[in-house]
Design a protein around this motif. Structure first.
Motif, short mmCIF file in Angstrom:
data_model
loop_
_atom_site.label_atom_id
_atom_site.label_comp_id
_atom_site.label_asym_id
_atom_site.label_seq_id
_atom_site.Cartn_x
_atom_site.Cartn_y
_atom_site.Cartn_z
N ILE A 152 56.42 33.86 7.44
CA ILE A 152 55.70 34.73 6.52
C ILE A 152 54.30 34.17 6.35
O ILE A 152 54.11 33.03 5.93
N SER A 153 53.32 34.97 6.69
CA SER A 153 51.92 34.55 6.60
C SER A 153 51.43 34.58 5.15
O SER A 153 51.98 35.28 4.31
N VAL A 154 50.37 33.83 4.91
CA VAL A 154 49.67 33.90 3.62
C VAL A 154 49.26 35.34 3.33
O VAL A 154 49.32 35.81 2.19
N PHE A 155 48.90 36.07 4.40
CA PHE A 155 48.41 37.44 4.23
C PHE A 155 49.55 38.43 4.00
O PHE A 155 49.30 39.59 3.65
N ASP A 156 50.79 37.98 4.18
CA ASP A 156 51.94 38.78 3.76
C ASP A 156 52.17 38.63 2.27
O ASP A 156 52.60 39.57 1.59
N MET A 157 51.91 37.42 1.76
CA MET A 157 52.17 37.13 0.34
C MET A 157 51.02 37.58 -0.55
O MET A 157 51.23 37.87 -1.72
N LEU A 158 49.81 37.61 -0.03
CA LEU A 158 48.63 38.00 -0.79
C LEU A 158 48.05 39.25 -0.13
O LEU A 158 47.24 39.15 0.79
N LYS A 159 48.47 40.40 -0.60
CA LYS A 159 48.07 41.67 0.02
C LYS A 159 47.19 42.47 -0.93
O LYS A 159 47.44 42.52 -2.13
N ILE A 160 46.18 43.13 -0.38
CA ILE A 160 45.30 43.98 -1.18
C ILE A 160 45.91 45.37 -1.26
O ILE A 160 46.34 45.94 -0.26
N GLY A 161 45.98 45.91 -2.46
CA GLY A 161 46.56 47.23 -2.64
C GLY A 161 46.16 47.84 -3.97
O GLY A 161 45.20 47.39 -4.61
N VAL A 162 46.91 48.84 -4.37
CA VAL A 162 46.63 49.58 -5.60
C VAL A 162 47.79 49.41 -6.57
O VAL A 162 48.96 49.38 -6.16
N GLY A 163 47.48 49.28 -7.86
CA GLY A 163 48.50 49.11 -8.89
C GLY A 163 49.25 50.40 -9.17
O GLY A 163 48.92 51.45 -8.64
N PRO A 164 50.28 50.34 -10.02
CA PRO A 164 50.60 49.20 -10.88
C PRO A 164 51.70 48.27 -10.38
O PRO A 164 51.94 47.22 -10.98
N SER A 165 52.43 48.61 -9.29
CA SER A 165 53.58 47.80 -8.90
C SER A 165 53.62 47.64 -7.39
O SER A 165 53.42 48.59 -6.65
N SER A 166 53.91 46.41 -6.95
CA SER A 166 54.04 46.18 -5.52
C SER A 166 55.33 46.77 -4.97
O SER A 166 55.35 47.38 -3.90
N SER A 167 56.42 46.62 -5.70
CA SER A 167 57.71 47.13 -5.22
C SER A 167 57.87 48.62 -5.46
O SER A 167 58.55 49.31 -4.70
N HIS A 168 57.24 49.15 -6.51
CA HIS A 168 57.42 50.55 -6.86
C HIS A 168 56.24 51.44 -6.47
O HIS A 168 56.34 52.66 -6.48
N THR A 169 55.10 50.82 -6.15
CA THR A 169 53.92 51.60 -5.74
C THR A 169 53.54 51.26 -4.29
O THR A 169 53.61 52.10 -3.41
N LEU A 170 53.17 50.01 -4.06
CA LEU A 170 52.73 49.60 -2.72
C LEU A 170 53.85 49.75 -1.70
O LEU A 170 53.64 50.24 -0.59
#
Length: 475
Positions: free
Chosen positions: A5-23
């Motif tokens: 798992i890359s650093v860029f997998d753990m730190l991703k640019i996206g839109v809120g409000p939720s990574s699991s429910h939105t991104l």
């Protein structure tokens, strides 16, 4: 071969409000479109239905899951979409009952009927979703995806997903747990960030690693800047007033600056009294998560709900601990944070729907504590100890968002996670690592066991805790 798992997998640019429910659902919609393209079916689609299950259904409205699905199916990219365009795109779909699939094919789509919220859970993960495309010849193309936290999306259960990743791994230092990471640092006589950097440049050029890490940091900085300069009420119906603006005004007073970088340098030159340190850290965390709650652009770190901890602690280091810190320390901080997050993901979970808020704020606090410890001179043993201390004091933390919104208690929890991270780093720096009683891997195992034992009411379902104790209508 271990999971990479890359650093860029753990730190991703996206839109809120939720990574699991939105991104996650956003990315799942994109993947479904790509599958249709690969099968040469996209141009033949006449309609699409989306079924959301489990936690995605129970808190989907509050987490803007429906927005994410619409934007993903429209062919928008969460990293680059102008956030000011989001409401207009969604409104157009709701008004016309049409969607331009992949920004290519206009088909009928009524969000009220084509997106179905099913409260039952699919067997593999709490965040399941199924896309069904009706093809012009009368056949159907179906894809089921699972948003497993942090914007990660898989099509099968986690164990099978790992098997696929194992085949692709080509890191020179393959790390599954903290013990293996520590062994590499000893055998190679390198810091944790140096081990991580060696892995990253095995997949990307040094120039790309540098530019992407700095893009992540600049997104964090801009997010804090926007949050500190935005007034008003957050969307969603809870009538939560933004607090970062007032706190920031009280701290910075009259100051001249015109962009995020000048703002950072202005804060660095500001005389900060001891009691103000906590306020500044809280301000940075609040600012980030208020932007996140308003569907702004944030860095998933490791989730959107916990996006404020790492930037707040990194800002603390830059404006309080080391005014001479430069891009080298920023990159070092982010690489350590990303690696610690990946170890938690491999050994436990970063999904609140699976593990409660310990999987979000707890993990982000551990990531930030470890990163801060290294840039402040900690040994690899002390860095891992800092992560362990931070997580140890988040074990069992539930996820019970009022109204399914990433606001109460989520926003304030980022301030607490940031403060705990700083404290954990300081404790680790003052401790001989030989005296550590609890290895990081043991606390990760304990976190996973706690997650499995935790009642589903406290796993991002809004069916327990504050979510039911507080009536949204009274807010």
């Amino acid at each position: 071969m271990e999971e990479c798992i890359s650093v860029f997998d753990m730190l991703k640019i996206g839109v809120g409000p939720s990574s699991s429910h939105t991104l996650g659902p956003w990315r799942a919609a994109e993947r479904f479109l790509n599958e249709l393209k690969d099968e040469q079916l996209l141009s033949q689609v006449t309609s699409i239905k989306v079924d959301l299950y489990g936690s995605l259904s129970l808190t989907g409205k509050g987490h803007a899951t429906d927005y994410a699905v619409l934007l993903g199916l429209s062919g928008q990219d969460p990293e680059y979409i102008p956030v000011q365009d989001i409401d207009g795109i969604v409104k157009a779909i709701k008004t016309t009952h049409q969607i331009k699939l992949a920004n290519e094919l206009l088909i009928p789509f009524n969000p009220e009927t084509n997106i179905v919220f099913n409260k039952n859970f699919l067997p593999f993960h709490a965040n399941g979703m199924t896309f069904t495309a009706l093809i012009s010849n009368g056949s159907e193309y179906v894809g089921t995806f699972y948003s497993i936290g942090g914007g990660f999306v898989v099509k099968e259960e986690r164990s099978n997903a790992k098997k696929k990743l194992q085949i692709k791994c080509a890191f020179p230092f393959q790390i599954q747990n903290a013990a293996e990471l520590l062994a590499y640092t000893i055998n190679e006589n390198k810091s944790i960030s140096e081990i991580v950097y060696a892995n990253e440049i095995s997949m990307r050029s040094k120039t790309e690693v540098h530019s992407e890490l700095m893009r992540i940091w600049n997104t964090m900085l801009e997010c804090m800047y926007i949050g500190c300069h935005s007034e008003g009420i957050l969307p969603g119906g809870l009538n939560v007033r933004r607090r970062a603006f007032d706190m920031h005004q009280g701290l910075i007073g009259l100051a001249n600056y015109s962009n995020p970088q000048e703002w950072l340098e202005t804060i660095r030159k500001t005389e900060v009294k001891f009691r103000q340190i906590l306020k500044w850290v809280s301000c940075f965390a609040l600012a980030t998560n208020e932007v996140n709650a308003a569907l702004g652009r944030v860095v998933t770190a490791p989730t959107n709900g916990s996006a404020g901890v790492i930037p707040a602690v990194l800002m603390y280091y830059l404006v309080i601990e080391n005014h001479q810190a430069n891009e080298d320390q920023i990159k070092q901080f982010l690489m350590v944070a990303g690696e610690i997050g990946s170890i938690f993901k491999k050994g436990s979970t970063i999904s609140a729907a699976m593990g409660g808020c310990q999987a979000e704020i707890g993990v982000s606090s551990a990531m930030a504590a470890a990163a801060l410890c290294e840039v402040m001179g900690g040994t690899p043993d002390q860095v891992l100890m800092a992560a362990e201390i931070a997580m140890e004091h988040h074990l069992g933390l539930t996820c019970d968002p009022i109204g399914g919104l990433v606001q109460i208690p989520c926003i304030e929890r980022n301030t607490m996670g940031a403060i705990k991270a700083i404290n954990a780093a300081e404790l680790a720096l003052e401790t001989d690592a030989k005296n550590a009683k609890v290895p990081l891997d043991k606390v990760i195992d304990t976190m996973w066991q706690t997650a499995k034992d935790m009642n589903s009411k406290y796993k991002e379902t809004s069916e327990g805790g504050l979510a039911v104790a507080v009536n949204m209508a009274d807010c």
